[in-house]
Design a protein around this motif. Structure first.
Motif, PDB file in Angstrom:
ATOM      1  N   ASP A 115       8.741   6.179 -72.932  1.00 45.11           N
ATOM      2  CA  ASP A 115       9.178   6.945 -71.766  1.00 45.11           C
ATOM      3  C   ASP A 115      10.446   7.720 -72.125  1.00 45.11           C
ATOM      4  OD1 ASP A 115      10.133   4.049 -71.667  1.00 45.11           O
ATOM      5  OD2 ASP A 115      11.595   5.024 -70.365  1.00 45.11           O
ATOM      6  N   GLU A 116      10.567   8.918 -71.547  1.00 43.61           N
ATOM      7  CA  GLU A 116      11.688   9.807 -71.874  1.00 43.61           C
ATOM      8  C   GLU A 116      12.843   9.728 -70.879  1.00 43.61           C
ATOM      9  OE1 GLU A 116      11.741  11.576 -74.548  1.00 43.61           O
ATOM     10  OE2 GLU A 116       9.672  11.628 -75.231  1.00 43.61           O
ATOM     11  N   TRP A 117      12.529   9.398 -69.611  1.00 51.75           N
ATOM     12  CA  TRP A 117      13.585   9.481 -68.585  1.00 51.75           C
ATOM     13  C   TRP A 117      13.179   8.655 -67.372  1.00 51.75           C
ATOM     14  CZ3 TRP A 117      13.881  11.389 -63.515  1.00 51.75           C
ATOM     15  CH2 TRP A 117      15.178  11.600 -63.004  1.00 51.75           C
ATOM     16  N   SER A 118      14.175   8.116 -66.652  1.00 53.28           N
ATOM     17  CA  SER A 118      13.971   7.400 -65.390  1.00 53.28           C
ATOM     18  C   SER A 118      15.085   7.770 -64.426  1.00 53.28           C
ATOM     19  CB  SER A 118      13.971   5.884 -65.591  1.00 53.28           C
ATOM     20  OG  SER A 118      12.797   5.451 -66.233  1.00 53.28           O
ATOM     21  N   PRO A 119      14.797   7.872 -63.118  1.00 52.37           N
ATOM     22  CA  PRO A 119      15.844   8.190 -62.144  1.00 52.37           C
ATOM     23  C   PRO A 119      16.655   6.960 -61.788  1.00 52.37           C
ATOM     24  CG  PRO A 119      13.760   7.922 -61.014  1.00 52.37           C
ATOM     25  CD  PRO A 119      13.469   7.772 -62.486  1.00 52.37           C
ATOM     26  N   ALA A 120      17.932   7.145 -61.551  1.00 54.26           N
ATOM     27  CA  ALA A 120      18.792   6.028 -61.152  1.00 54.26           C
ATOM     28  C   ALA A 120      18.372   5.465 -59.794  1.00 54.26           C
ATOM     29  CB  ALA A 120      20.246   6.486 -61.107  1.00 54.26           C
ATOM     30  N   SER A 121      17.882   6.352 -58.920  1.00 59.25           N
ATOM     31  CA  SER A 121      17.541   5.935 -57.555  1.00 59.25           C
ATOM     32  C   SER A 121      16.146   5.340 -57.438  1.00 59.25           C
ATOM     33  CB  SER A 121      17.614   7.142 -56.621  1.00 59.25           C
ATOM     34  OG  SER A 121      16.606   8.090 -56.969  1.00 59.25           O
ATOM     35  N   GLU A 122      15.322   5.472 -58.501  1.00 58.57           N
ATOM     36  CA  GLU A 122      13.921   5.042 -58.472  1.00 58.57           C
ATOM     37  C   GLU A 122      13.120   5.774 -57.392  1.00 58.57           C
ATOM     38  OE1 GLU A 122      13.378   0.780 -58.608  1.00 58.57           O
ATOM     39  OE2 GLU A 122      15.257   0.522 -59.704  1.00 58.57           O
ATOM     40  N   SER A 123      13.536   6.974 -57.034  1.00 64.24           N
ATOM     41  CA  SER A 123      12.841   7.724 -55.985  1.00 64.24           C
ATOM     42  C   SER A 123      12.013   8.853 -56.584  1.00 64.24           C
ATOM     43  CB  SER A 123      13.839   8.305 -54.976  1.00 64.24           C
ATOM     44  OG  SER A 123      14.481   9.440 -55.509  1.00 64.24           O
ATOM     45  N   CYS A 124      10.896   9.136 -55.910  1.00 66.44           N
ATOM     46  CA  CYS A 124      10.026  10.228 -56.344  1.00 66.44           C
ATOM     47  C   CYS A 124      10.755  11.572 -56.239  1.00 66.44           C
ATOM     48  CB  CYS A 124       8.764  10.258 -55.485  1.00 66.44           C
ATOM     49  SG  CYS A 124       7.689   8.830 -55.741  1.00 66.44           S
ATOM     50  N   ASP A 125      11.578  11.726 -55.223  1.00 63.05           N
ATOM     51  CA  ASP A 125      12.287  12.998 -55.021  1.00 63.05           C
ATOM     52  C   ASP A 125      13.166  13.329 -56.227  1.00 63.05           C
ATOM     53  OD1 ASP A 125      11.115  13.324 -52.574  1.00 63.05           O
ATOM     54  OD2 ASP A 125      12.826  12.557 -51.427  1.00 63.05           O
ATOM     55  N   ARG A 149      -1.904   9.249 -51.512  1.00 63.58           N
ATOM     56  CA  ARG A 149      -1.533  10.559 -52.031  1.00 63.58           C
ATOM     57  C   ARG A 149      -0.083  10.889 -51.653  1.00 63.58           C
ATOM     58  NH1 ARG A 149      -3.366  15.127 -50.558  1.00 63.58           N
ATOM     59  NH2 ARG A 149      -3.070  16.055 -52.618  1.00 63.58           N
ATOM     60  N   GLN A 150       0.536  11.748 -52.491  1.00 62.85           N
ATOM     61  CA  GLN A 150       1.908  12.189 -52.259  1.00 62.85           C
ATOM     62  C   GLN A 150       1.911  13.714 -52.173  1.00 62.85           C
ATOM     63  OE1 GLN A 150       2.562   9.463 -55.734  1.00 62.85           O
ATOM     64  NE2 GLN A 150       4.663   9.656 -55.037  1.00 62.85           N
ATOM     65  N   PRO A 151       1.393  14.253 -51.065  1.00 67.06           N
ATOM     66  CA  PRO A 151       1.219  15.701 -50.983  1.00 67.06           C
ATOM     67  C   PRO A 151       2.512  16.497 -51.137  1.00 67.06           C
ATOM     68  CG  PRO A 151       0.879  14.655 -48.834  1.00 67.06           C
ATOM     69  CD  PRO A 151       0.923  13.566 -49.850  1.00 67.06           C
ATOM     70  N   GLU A 152       3.639  15.928 -50.667  1.00 64.19           N
ATOM     71  CA  GLU A 152       4.905  16.650 -50.789  1.00 64.19           C
ATOM     72  C   GLU A 152       5.294  16.813 -52.257  1.00 64.19           C
ATOM     73  OE1 GLU A 152       4.589  13.720 -49.306  1.00 64.19           O
ATOM     74  OE2 GLU A 152       4.823  14.014 -47.136  1.00 64.19           O
ATOM     75  N   CYS A 153       5.109  15.747 -53.063  1.00 67.64           N
ATOM     76  CA  CYS A 153       5.446  15.807 -54.482  1.00 67.64           C
ATOM     77  C   CYS A 153       4.518  16.775 -55.208  1.00 67.64           C
ATOM     78  CB  CYS A 153       5.353  14.418 -55.107  1.00 67.64           C
ATOM     79  SG  CYS A 153       6.557  13.238 -54.457  1.00 67.64           S
ATOM     80  N   THR A 154       3.224  16.680 -54.903  1.00 64.15           N
ATOM     81  CA  THR A 154       2.249  17.571 -55.544  1.00 64.15           C
ATOM     82  C   THR A 154       2.560  19.027 -55.220  1.00 64.15           C
ATOM     83  OG1 THR A 154       0.537  15.867 -55.445  1.00 64.15           O
ATOM     84  CG2 THR A 154      -0.212  18.138 -55.709  1.00 64.15           C
ATOM     85  N   ALA A 155       2.840  19.297 -53.939  1.00 66.00           N
ATOM     86  CA  ALA A 155       3.118  20.670 -53.510  1.00 66.00           C
ATOM     87  C   ALA A 155       4.374  21.212 -54.188  1.00 66.00           C
ATOM     88  CB  ALA A 155       3.265  20.720 -51.990  1.00 66.00           C
ATOM     89  N   ALA A 156       5.401  20.369 -54.338  1.00 64.20           N
ATOM     90  CA  ALA A 156       6.653  20.807 -54.957  1.00 64.20           C
ATOM     91  C   ALA A 156       6.439  21.178 -56.429  1.00 64.20           C
ATOM     92  CB  ALA A 156       7.712  19.711 -54.846  1.00 64.20           C
ATOM     93  N   LEU A 157       5.630  20.380 -57.129  1.00 59.82           N
ATOM     94  CA  LEU A 157       5.359  20.668 -58.540  1.00 59.82           C
ATOM     95  C   LEU A 157       4.487  21.919 -58.683  1.00 59.82           C
ATOM     96  CD1 LEU A 157       4.748  17.035 -59.848  1.00 59.82           C
ATOM     97  CD2 LEU A 157       6.690  18.512 -60.390  1.00 59.82           C
ATOM     98  N   GLU A 158       3.507  22.057 -57.805  1.00 54.56           N
ATOM     99  CA  GLU A 158       2.643  23.242 -57.857  1.00 54.56           C
ATOM    100  C   GLU A 158       3.440  24.508 -57.540  1.00 54.56           C
ATOM    101  OE1 GLU A 158      -1.701  21.220 -56.821  1.00 54.56           O
ATOM    102  OE2 GLU A 158      -0.515  22.121 -55.204  1.00 54.56           O
ATOM    103  N   ALA A 159       4.376  24.392 -56.611  1.00 56.99           N
ATOM    104  CA  ALA A 159       5.226  25.546 -56.274  1.00 56.99           C
ATOM    105  C   ALA A 159       6.097  25.946 -57.462  1.00 56.99           C
ATOM    106  CB  ALA A 159       6.098  25.217 -55.068  1.00 56.99           C
ATOM    107  N   ALA A 160       6.384  24.964 -58.350  1.00 61.13           N
ATOM    108  CA  ALA A 160       7.182  25.252 -59.549  1.00 61.13           C
ATOM    109  C   ALA A 160       6.309  25.741 -60.705  1.00 61.13           C
ATOM    110  CB  ALA A 160       7.950  24.009 -59.968  1.00 61.13           C
ATOM    111  N   GLY A 161       5.004  25.906 -60.433  1.00 65.05           N
ATOM    112  CA  GLY A 161       4.106  26.479 -61.437  1.00 65.05           C
ATOM    113  C   GLY A 161       3.270  25.494 -62.213  1.00 65.05           C
ATOM    114  N   ALA A 162       3.318  24.194 -61.843  1.00 66.76           N
ATOM    115  CA  ALA A 162       2.563  23.179 -62.587  1.00 66.76           C
ATOM    116  C   ALA A 162       1.139  23.047 -62.052  1.00 66.76           C
ATOM    117  CB  ALA A 162       3.273  21.831 -62.504  1.00 66.76           C
ATOM    118  N   THR A 163       0.253  22.555 -62.900  1.00 70.69           N
ATOM    119  CA  THR A 163      -1.072  22.091 -62.484  1.00 70.69           C
ATOM    120  C   THR A 163      -0.998  20.575 -62.411  1.00 70.69           C
ATOM    121  OG1 THR A 163      -2.205  23.937 -63.554  1.00 70.69           O
ATOM    122  CG2 THR A 163      -3.523  21.975 -63.085  1.00 70.69           C
TER     123      THR A 163
END
Length: 362
Positions: A115-125, A149-163
């Motif tokens: 693994d390359e990175w982990s958040p300190a807060s352990e939050s998806c955001d 499902r986590q539609p907010e996370c998926t939508a945020a990544l797609e808005a940033a150009g990810a598939t």
């Protein structure tokens, strides 16, 4: 009285690891009510998981977002059963892997991955913010879901150009036996539990769905008399949206959750000096001069009413309102008699002739 949670009753809505959480609470003196709100259904034979796995093999992800340890292990175990474990591990090994927390990190490393990175807060955001800052435009992100499902996370990544390839490794289902959960709803609305623990965000929603028409009454209790204790901020979010004050430890661990409850619940106890005795009200029990005295619900309700206005006389009619519907004034007399016997301290509950009862505070 050595146990910090003696006299308190705690509801446990977890399914997985419920016995571990119950043991931690009972070790500190709490009475525990087990009421799983949901159960995890593995998807080893699920067509959606197989399709997501094949999508990762056909278009290897640049980024893998690992949300849970059980989810990552389940994914690799399911792939093993399909004969796809080695191809999947190879694909994942070339990706930038982000672990949301230490359990996901442990599962990744146990699989021989890095693994390359982990958040300190352990939050998806925080994970999403990190990936957007790093840049995901034109990249494929495999997101291992944790229960829904986590539609907010998926939508945020797609808005940033990810598939985004969503990987549904397990899903939540209602408990096999819903009776304990409905009983917990009744205990919450009746203020017969002092705290309820939540270890997943979907469990909070499941509790409110189980409450049905009593949902508002459950929320009222959680906003006032019943402590809502969540393992972390992700779990707490649905309750906070309903205006429920929540306690949660800084680190999302069961031991830390129990320590947070130990810190909070005793502070809610009512302490009085009555007729030469030191009296403390704790959940389903009174502590008289340091000795724990468990009480039945009716005597405890009478004691709480008297303690709410110490020294003031409450009539039988006033005390009747604290008892279950259908009770009469004779039930008040019985509850007072049982209260006196349970406390074992003469003079704590005083009869005022033709007027009612009171606690003669010092």
């Amino acid at each position: 009285m050595s146990e910090e949670l003696s006299g308190f009753t705690v509801g446990v809505t977890a399914d997985r690891r419920r016995d571990e959480l119950a043991a931690l609470l009972e070790r500190r003196g709490a009475r525990v009510v087990l009421a799983p709100a949901l159960r995890i259904v593995p998807l080893a034979d699920d067509t959606e998981l197989r399709a997501a796995t094949r999508a990762c093999l056909e278009r290897p992800p640049d980024v893998v977002m690992a949300n849970t340890g059980i989810g990552m292990r389940g994914w690799l175990e399911a792939a093993e059963g399909w004969g796809l474990a080695e191809p999947l591990r190879s694909v994942l090994g070339h990706a930038y892997i982000v672990a949301r927390g230490p359990k996901a990190r442990g599962a990744i490393r146990a699989a021989g991955l890095h693994d390359e990175w982990s958040p300190a807060s352990e939050s998806c955001d925080e994970v999403i913010d990190h990936l957007r800052h790093r840049g995901v435009d034109g990249q494929v992100v495999a997101m291992q879901l944790h229960g829904e499902r986590q539609p907010e996370c998926t939508a945020a990544l797609e808005a940033a150009g990810a598939t985004v390839i969503e990987v549904p490794v397990y899903r939540w289902a209602p408990p096999t036996d819903p009776a304990p959960l409905h009983r917990l709803v009744d205990l919450i609305t009746g203020r017969l539990v002092d705290a309820v623990t939540f270890t997943s965000a979907p469990a909070a929603g499941a509790l409110l769905r189980a409450a049905g028409a009593s949902g508002d009454a459950v929320l009222d209790a959680l906003r006032s008399d019943v402590l809502a204790a969540c393992v972390g901020p992700v779990t707490a979010a649905p309750l906070r949206r309903h205006g429920v004050p929540v306690i949660a430890p800084a680190r999302a661990r069961l031991g830390a959750l129990v320590r947070t409850i130990v810190d909070e619940l005793p502070q809610r106890a009512v302490n009085l000096k009555v007729a030469g005795h030191v009296l403390t009200l704790r959940g389903h029990a009174a502590v008289v001069d340091g000795e724990l005295r468990p009480l039945a619900p009716a005597p405890m309700s009478v004691l709480r009413a008297l303690a709410a206005t110490p020294g003031r006389v409450l009539s039988r009619a006033a005390l009747l309102r604290t008892l279950p519907r259908g009770a009469d004034e004779h039930a008040v007399e019985m509850a007072v008699a049982r209260l006196r016997a349970g406390l074992g301290a003469p003079g704590v509950v005083q009869t005022v002739v033709k007027r009612g009862y009171r606690l003669p505070v010092d």
